[in-house]
Design a protein around this motif. Structure first.
Motif, short mmCIF file in Angstrom:
data_model
loop_
_atom_site.label_atom_id
_atom_site.label_comp_id
_atom_site.label_asym_id
_atom_site.label_seq_id
_atom_site.Cartn_x
_atom_site.Cartn_y
_atom_site.Cartn_z
N TYR A 79 -0.60 7.65 0.88
CA TYR A 79 0.41 7.33 0.94
C TYR A 79 0.11 5.34 1.39
CZ TYR A 79 3.61 11.33 1.19
OH TYR A 79 3.83 12.64 0.99
N LYS A 98 6.02 -3.89 -3.00
CA LYS A 98 5.98 -1.93 -3.38
C LYS A 98 6.42 -2.50 -4.71
CE LYS A 98 10.01 1.35 -3.22
NZ LYS A 98 11.15 1.59 -3.37
N GLU A 109 8.00 7.33 -3.96
CA GLU A 109 7.93 8.02 -2.91
C GLU A 109 6.24 8.67 -2.20
OE1 GLU A 109 6.77 10.61 -6.95
OE2 GLU A 109 8.43 8.95 -6.42
N HIS A 110 5.18 7.06 -2.70
CA HIS A 110 4.00 7.58 -2.07
C HIS A 110 4.05 5.83 -1.32
CE1 HIS A 110 1.89 10.74 -3.39
NE2 HIS A 110 3.10 10.63 -4.58
N ILE A 112 5.39 3.35 1.94
CA ILE A 112 6.27 3.43 2.87
C ILE A 112 6.75 1.83 3.40
CG2 ILE A 112 7.09 4.04 5.44
CD1 ILE A 112 6.01 6.70 4.29
#
Length: 193
Positions: A79, A98, A109-110, A112
């Motif tokens: 992540y 991102k 989804e990896h 944050i």
């Protein structure tokens, strides 16, 4: 005459104090110049934000993101935590980072997002909350080498124990940024910020 002597003494004293500070601080901001990530697998990498230009990562921020990409593609992290709040671009640094990483194949989804911070101390303070939620303790911090010493200090203050994954810039004038970083360290030490 007394005034000239006082000015000369004060000026000399300031130069000596400056040399002491920079003689002590310059090695600290230079200590990660030739450090590579240790190659251990960790749960996540924390990327500290920098400027966006027209909602795109600046060249310096791209350097940090490319280091995180290397860690991810080499299987050293699963992540990536993107830390940076709202700038003058209408989107947060975290959102800009991102998009850059998704465009380069990292699944959303990896990634944050920590999108509330406005400085390095807040980057790590708010990231600590994310880490507690996920129960992650094995981490890398990704930032420029000259910024790593202060970043690791703030990480420790936030209860984060992370390994350095520094980037040496090819786009920034490093002496200028090291000087700014020395001044930031003085501010941190004097005002406990």
């Amino acid at each position: 005459m007394l005034t000239n002597k006082w000015v000369l003494t004060a000026g000399t004293s300031l130069v000596i104090i400056g040399l002491i500070f920079f003689g002590y601080l310059w090695p600290l901001v230079s200590r990660y110049d030739h450090v590579d990530p240790d190659g251990r697998t960790r749960q996540a990498a924390i990327v500290l934000g920098a400027a966006l230009w027209d909602q795109q990562p600046s060249p310096a921020l791209q350097e940090r993101l490319n280091q995180a990409l290397r860690l991810y593609h080499d299987g050293l992290v699963q992540y990536i935590i993107l830390s940076g709040g709202l700038g003058n671009n209408g989107i947060t640094e975290a959102e800009g980072m991102k998009k850059y990483l998704v465009d380069r194949g990292v699944p959303a989804e990896h990634l944050i997002l920590e999108d509330r911070s406005s400085n390095t101390k807040e980057n790590l303070k708010f990231t600590a909350e994310i880490l507690q939620k996920h129960k992650w303790t094995e981490l890398y911090i990704v930032t420029h080498d000259y910024h790593m010493y202060r970043a690791l200090n703030y990480a420790r203050q936030a209860g984060i124990h992370a390994a350095p994954a520094p980037v040496h810039s090819r786009v920034l004038f490093t002496p200028y940024h090291k000087t700014r970083e020395c001044l930031a360290l003085i501010k941190q030490k004097v005002f406990h910020l």
